[in-house]
Design an enzyme around this catalytic site. Structure first.
Site, PDB file in Angstrom:
ATOM      1  N   ARG A 107      69.837  76.255  63.642  1.00  0.00           N
ATOM      2  CA  ARG A 107      68.701  77.382  64.486  1.00  0.00           C
ATOM      3  C   ARG A 107      67.846  76.685  64.283  1.00  0.00           C
ATOM      4  NH1 ARG A 107      68.308  80.648  59.160  1.00  0.00           N
ATOM      5  NH2 ARG A 107      68.671  78.661  58.345  1.00  0.00           N
ATOM      6  N   SER A 176      72.257  67.921  57.578  1.00  0.00           N
ATOM      7  CA  SER A 176      72.633  67.782  56.451  1.00  0.00           C
ATOM      8  C   SER A 176      74.482  67.804  56.814  1.00  0.00           C
ATOM      9  CB  SER A 176      73.419  69.743  55.569  1.00  0.00           C
ATOM     10  OG  SER A 176      72.537  70.280  56.235  1.00  0.00           O
ATOM     11  N   ASP A 229      69.581  69.827  53.337  1.00  0.00           N
ATOM     12  CA  ASP A 229      69.197  70.995  52.508  1.00  0.00           C
ATOM     13  C   ASP A 229      68.842  71.163  50.656  1.00  0.00           C
ATOM     14  OD1 ASP A 229      72.094  69.989  51.946  1.00  0.00           O
ATOM     15  OD2 ASP A 229      72.492  71.523  52.528  1.00  0.00           O
TER      16      ASP A 229
END
Length: 489
Positions: A107, A176, A229
């Site tokens: 994203r 991540s 994250d």
């Protein structure tokens, strides 16, 4: 001679049929529920976590936290320095971006911050799927694809997002995957996971790779922060509530990060940050102790996994594995007793066919006849015509596995609270807030309720009143933008 061979084969087949019929008849005589419950109680006793044992587990984790802070490689807990030494105050202003790369999708986010009065003025994002061939192709092609999406996202902006002359756009990069962090804005890839396999990127600085790709796109943007994250969850939570001291991920996987005193990190050899604080990424999934309630089902699952002997704590508490543990327990019991009929359901023998969302649906069924349980067993495992007694038993197995996971996760949070000295009453009755993100915590209500009850047991009622669990939705995305804002030049 030929007739004798045919006759012998036919005889063998007939005998086999007779044996099969005898076995089926034996299993069909009825379920001896007393024996089933006896077997279940034995398994349940191995999963049991009385409060004293949980406190011992928390103390063992706290010991490992100290060891991991003392030296790299000193503990199973990596206790990684995040280099995040300034947390948001709520006064951050301006336009900041985030790139959240955590799997087959990524994203890009745009966050407009309006200071103490305005907060998050506007937040927009776009999700992009990564084509499979780029996950195993070249580093150049993968990062070019990502940079192109970023460039396209920026190009679509209106005049209200125009950046002042001479000022660069700033980006927080949530990555991540296992990384050796070298500074706030640099880190080398240790290994790919989640289906990625690009050997040339291993050992390279992922921020440098992204920066070169952005330059090739003509995109004037600077990566201000590289974050995990879990760290993003903590920071996102802190922006909403200044008392957040830890961020926890309880989803497909699990991890935790917390705010540590910089003076309590012996392996930090540089000058202490002005804030006196440093966010530590624990990588707590790799915690291991003889105190953990590991059963034969967990041992078999671990042995057959891609990383045997590693991430033991994660395999006991995260959404990736809970449904699979339930399946293994049900399979073992159905091999001994005909709880699902005369033969063991073939689908029940398929690893990972029962996912944690289905387990949650079974566990949460409150209908009088447990019709949701019947439906899930039929749809997921091909098991038809179950009795109410069988359905209740399946719910009991789900409850056992979920309760063990929730209580262990609570022990981990308690270890963090102990480590930062918030496990006793203070004169100022300071709040301690734990921000938690992840689908397991958000959607599996029986799990999250049990976690919170267990934490209260561990803390005692008086201290528990000063500890708050908060759901921090989408921390990994907005948290990266906030870290970029906190460390902006």
């Amino acid at each position: 001679m030929e007739k004798r061979v045919v006759y012998t084969a036919a005889t063998i087949a007939a005998v086999a049929c007779v044996v099969a019929v005898i076995v089926i008849r034996k299993r069909s005589k009825g379920i001896k529920w007393g024996k089933v419950k006896e077997m279940f109680k034995e398994i349940e006793s191995k999963c049991a976590l009385p409060i004293e044992r949980l406190k011992q587990i928390a103390s063992a984790m706290e010991t490992e936290m100290h060891a991991g802070l003392a030296s790299d490689g000193g503990s199973k807990l990596k206790m990684l320095l995040s280099y995040v030494d300034r947390l948001p105050t709520g006064g951050e202003e301006g336009l900041f971006y985030a790139l959240d790369l955590g799997g087959t999708n990524f994203r890009v986010l745009r966050v407009q911050l309006g200071g103490k009065e305005g907060g998050v003025v506007r937040q927009e994002y776009q999700e992009v799927s990564i084509p499979p061939h780029l996950m195993v192709g070249s580093s150049h092609d993968l990062f070019d694809f990502i940079a192109e999406a970023l460039s396209s996202f920026v190009a679509s902006e209106g005049e209200e997002y125009k950046v002042p002359e001479g000022k660069q756009r700033e980006l927080g990069f949530t990555f991540s995957f296992p990384v050796k962090q070298l500074s706030l804005s640099s880190g080398t890839l240790i290994k790919w996971t989640k289906g990625f396999c690009i050997e040339e990127t291993v050992g390279e600085d992922v921020v440098a790779e992204l920066t070169k790709a952005m330059e090739r796109q003509g995109l004037d943007m600077k990566v201000t922060a590289l974050v995990n994250d879990t760290v993003g969850t903590l920071v996102g939570g802190r922006y909403e509530d200044g008392d957040v001291m830890a961020g926890v991920i309880l989803g497909t996987g699990s991890n935790a990060a917390y705010v540590e005193r910089a003076s309590s990190i012996p392996k930090w050899h540089d000058e202490l940050p002005k804030s006196g604080e440093m966010v530590i990424n624990m990588e707590w999934g790799n915690f291991k102790s003889p105190l953990l309630p590991v059963t034969e089902f967990d041992e078999a699952l671990d042995f057959e996994s891609l990383n045997p002997g590693e991430q033991i704590y994660e395999k006991l508490i995260s959404g990736m594995y809970l449904g699979e543990v339930v399946r293994r327990v049900l399979l073992k019991i159905s091999e001994e007793f005909p709880i699902f009929g005369d033969i063991v359901p073939p689908k029940l023998e398929s690893p990972f066919i029962l996912r944690t969302p289905q387990m949650s649906g079974i566990h949460h069924d409150s209908s009088p006849d447990l019709k949701v349980v019947a439906k899930k067993l039929k749809e997921t495992l091909g098991i038809h015509n179950t009795s109410i007694k069988t359905r209740k038993f399946v719910v009991d197995v789900c409850d056992m596995v979920a309760k063990r996971a929730a209580r262990l996760a609570a022990a981990g949070i308690y270890a963090i609270i102990k480590k930062i000295g918030r496990d006793t009453l203070s004169d100022d009755k300071q709040r301690t807030v734990i921000a938690i993100d992840g689908g397991l915590f958000e959607h599996y209500t029986a799990f999250s309720d049990c976690l919170e009850r267990t934490l209260r047991e561990l803390l005692g009622e008086e201290v528990a009143n000063s500890v708050v669990i908060k759901h921090a939705n989408d921390g990994s995305g907005i948290g990266a933008a906030l870290i970029a804002a906190s460390h902006s030049n």
